[in-house]
Design an enzyme around this catalytic site. Structure first.
Site, PDB file in Angstrom:
ATOM      1  N   ARG A   1       0.851  -1.194   0.000  1.00  0.00           N
ATOM      2  CA  ARG A   1       0.000   0.000   0.000  1.00  0.00           C
ATOM      3  C   ARG A   1       0.883   1.238   0.000  1.00  0.00           C
ATOM      4  O   ARG A   1       1.924   1.251   0.679  1.00  0.00           O
ATOM      5  CB  ARG A   1      -0.854  -0.067   1.271  1.00  0.00           C
ATOM      6  CG  ARG A   1      -1.835   1.037   1.444  1.00  0.00           C
ATOM      7  CD  ARG A   1      -2.794   0.692   2.566  1.00  0.00           C
ATOM      8  NE  ARG A   1      -3.776  -0.300   2.159  1.00  0.00           N
ATOM      9  CZ  ARG A   1      -4.929  -0.532   2.796  1.00  0.00           C
ATOM     10  NH1 ARG A   1      -5.214   0.136   3.885  1.00  0.00           N
ATOM     11  NH2 ARG A   1      -5.780  -1.428   2.369  1.00  0.00           N
TER      12      ARG A   1
ATOM     13  N   LYS B   1       2.432  -7.946   4.574  1.00  0.00           N
ATOM     14  CA  LYS B   1       1.961  -6.729   3.902  1.00  0.00           C
ATOM     15  C   LYS B   1       3.112  -5.739   3.913  1.00  0.00           C
ATOM     16  O   LYS B   1       4.015  -5.829   4.763  1.00  0.00           O
ATOM     17  CB  LYS B   1       0.772  -6.148   4.687  1.00  0.00           C
ATOM     18  CG  LYS B   1      -0.118  -5.255   3.874  1.00  0.00           C
ATOM     19  CD  LYS B   1      -1.235  -6.022   3.189  1.00  0.00           C
ATOM     20  CE  LYS B   1      -2.125  -5.133   2.377  1.00  0.00           C
ATOM     21  NZ  LYS B   1      -3.206  -5.858   1.725  1.00  0.00           N
TER      22      LYS B   1
ATOM     23  N   LEU C   1     -21.793  -0.840  -7.920  1.00  0.00           N
ATOM     24  CA  LEU C   1     -21.781  -1.673  -9.132  1.00  0.00           C
ATOM     25  C   LEU C   1     -20.466  -1.470  -9.889  1.00  0.00           C
ATOM     26  O   LEU C   1     -20.447  -1.205 -11.084  1.00  0.00           O
ATOM     27  CB  LEU C   1     -22.970  -1.304 -10.034  1.00  0.00           C
ATOM     28  CG  LEU C   1     -24.347  -1.601  -9.455  1.00  0.00           C
ATOM     29  CD1 LEU C   1     -25.436  -0.997 -10.332  1.00  0.00           C
ATOM     30  CD2 LEU C   1     -24.569  -3.106  -9.324  1.00  0.00           C
TER      31      LEU C   1
ATOM     32  N   ALA D   1     -19.084  -1.751  -2.130  1.00  0.00           N
ATOM     33  CA  ALA D   1     -18.500  -0.425  -2.384  1.00  0.00           C
ATOM     34  C   ALA D   1     -17.486  -0.071  -1.309  1.00  0.00           C
ATOM     35  O   ALA D   1     -16.275  -0.218  -1.510  1.00  0.00           O
ATOM     36  CB  ALA D   1     -19.609   0.623  -2.467  1.00  0.00           C
TER      37      ALA D   1
ATOM     38  N   ASN E   1     -14.302  -4.499   1.674  1.00  0.00           N
ATOM     39  CA  ASN E   1     -13.364  -4.783   2.769  1.00  0.00           C
ATOM     40  C   ASN E   1     -13.803  -4.076   4.041  1.00  0.00           C
ATOM     41  O   ASN E   1     -14.361  -2.980   3.973  1.00  0.00           O
ATOM     42  CB  ASN E   1     -11.972  -4.276   2.390  1.00  0.00           C
ATOM     43  CG  ASN E   1     -11.207  -5.309   1.582  1.00  0.00           C
ATOM     44  OD1 ASN E   1     -11.175  -6.497   1.940  1.00  0.00           O
ATOM     45  ND2 ASN E   1     -10.594  -4.876   0.497  1.00  0.00           N
TER      46      ASN E   1
END
Ligand code: NAD
Length: 379
Positions: free
Chosen positions: A53, A89, A190, A252, A275
């Site tokens: 990230r 990570k 969507l 979303a 998430n």
């Protein structure tokens, strides 16, 4: 002497902070401006796997906290998806708009290479596949790159398939069969995942209530719906929570399950790809108290991770979809365990992952004992 005591205290504080993690690597390359932290949480199941990230963190402490939390989450995600990888990570401290350069990602690649296969990484928030094409010049321990560079491509395909398996598992648990048709699903978002889920459900003959902040996407789905028997109703972005449906499908944003929205929900279950859906851990209990079946997000949305992990065996799309089916079976076990033990589905999911880690630890010890030369056996 006082100075030495201070140094020891700082070190102890740092070790307390990273307790539970196997290894934390601080990467500092002034020539390229790279400041990054790689955290390896647990490699019981295999080498650590997790994206990188990039964010303009306010402080090193903030970046460290983020990478520790995210890498621990990856251990659970890999365990739940039945992958032979552990949790890791990385975070790069910097502004993705202004601080990127090919040299910075090559320098980062060199740090990944120095771990010699203990950590595999690729894109996450703030980084793109092309960033890792630069990193790949320095290391092979990279995944999720473009197809042209040997990657497996769009991960939203297996992620959306995983959501469909999640919906089938919820239907099976609630209604006694997997059937998607004849039910109403309220889908929030969507985008790459949500649109594919919507198309699949329409094809199966389901009715949809949908919301998205992007009007063009809504119009596109309406047009697409004309080809199928199922219907599409568009809901106001804020009203989607209160729509009466069988299952709410958040695809979303994070933190959409909170005190305010749980109050409004009029569904039997929540199953979606977003998430970190729960604003706080105890919102899982709130959903349970309201009689709403919650499919833990990190189990439902593992399809993309399954694809990325599969690259390391040489990509195969069919195999990825077969492996994604593990999501269905995991959820069924979790729903049943939560029901039997009077606990939340999140607690049941965490237990399942911890059990897998425990089993692997035992197995490693068992096989190690088998291989150990006789003179080392003390018992
Ligand atoms: P995306 O960016 O393609 O789609 C998100 C959609 O949500 C967009 O159409 C956007 O307009 C809409 N949206 C944003 N705010 C909204 C709001 N307030 N109300 C309604 N709609 C809103 O993202 P995606 O790849 O489809 O991923 C969706 C979610 O699933 C994200 O939370 C992502 O982190 C998670 N996820 C995705 C993958 C993957 O493989 N793509 C894997 C794991 C998890």
């Amino acid at each position: 002497m006082k100075q030495l005591e201070n140094v020891i205290t700082v070190k102890q504080n740092m070790f307390q902070k990273i307790a539970g993690h196997e290894q934390v690597v601080f990467c500092n390359d002034p020539a390229t401006g790279l400041q990054a932290i790689i955290a390896i949480h647990n490699t019981t199941l295999g080498p650590a796997l997790g994206g990188t990230r990039m964010r303009p963190y306010g402080s090193v402490d903030e970046a460290l906290e983020d990478v520790l939390r995210l890498s621990e989450g990856m251990t659970y995600k890999c365990a739940a998806a039945d992958l032979d990888f552990g949790g890791g990570k990385a975070v790069i401290i910097g502004d993705p708009q202004h601080d990127k350069s090919p040299a910075l990602f090559r320098a980062f690649g060199q740090y990944v290479e120095s771990l010699n296969g203990r950590f595999y990484t690729g894109t996450d928030m703030g980084t793109t596949m092309s960033d890792f094409v630069h990193a790949m010049k320095e290391t092979n321990f990279i995944n999720g790159v473009p197809v042209a560079f040997g990657g497996s491509g769009d991960s939203s395909i297996p992620t959306s398939q995983g959501v469909i398996y999640g919906l089938q598992a919820a239907n099976s648990f609630l209604y006694g069969n997997d059937e998607l048709a004849g039910k109403t699903y309220a889908i929030q978002g969507l985008g790459k995942v949500g649109f594919k889920v919507a198309e699949h459900l329409l094809h199966a003959g389901a009715d949809l209530i949908v919301s998205d902040i992007n009007q063009t996407i809504l119009t596109r789905l309406k047009k697409r719906a004309a080809e199928f028997s199922g219907s599409v109703k568009i809901a106001d972005n804020e009203k989607i929570y209160g729509e009466k449906a069988d299952i709410f499908v958040p695809c979303a944003l994070g933190s959409v399950l909170n005190d305010r929205t749980i109050e409004q929900l009029r569904v039997q279950a929540v199953v979606g790809s977003a998430n970190n859906q729960l604003a706080k851990h105890d919102h899982a209990q709130k959903l349970r108290d309201k009689g709403i079946l919650y499919a833990p997000d990190y189990i439902v949305n593992a399809g993309g991770l399954i694809q990325v992990a599969d690259e390391l065996y040489g990509s195969n799309k069919e195999r990825v979809l077969v492996k994604t089916k593990a999501i269905y079976h995991s959820l069924m076990e979790i729903f049943k365990e939560a029901d039997r033990e009077f606990i939340t589905t999140v607690e049941a999911a965490d237990r399942k992952c911890e059990k897998r880690l425990e089993q692997q630890r035992y197995q490693s010890n068992f096989f190690m004992r088998g291989r150990r030369p006789k003179w080392q056996i003390r018992e």
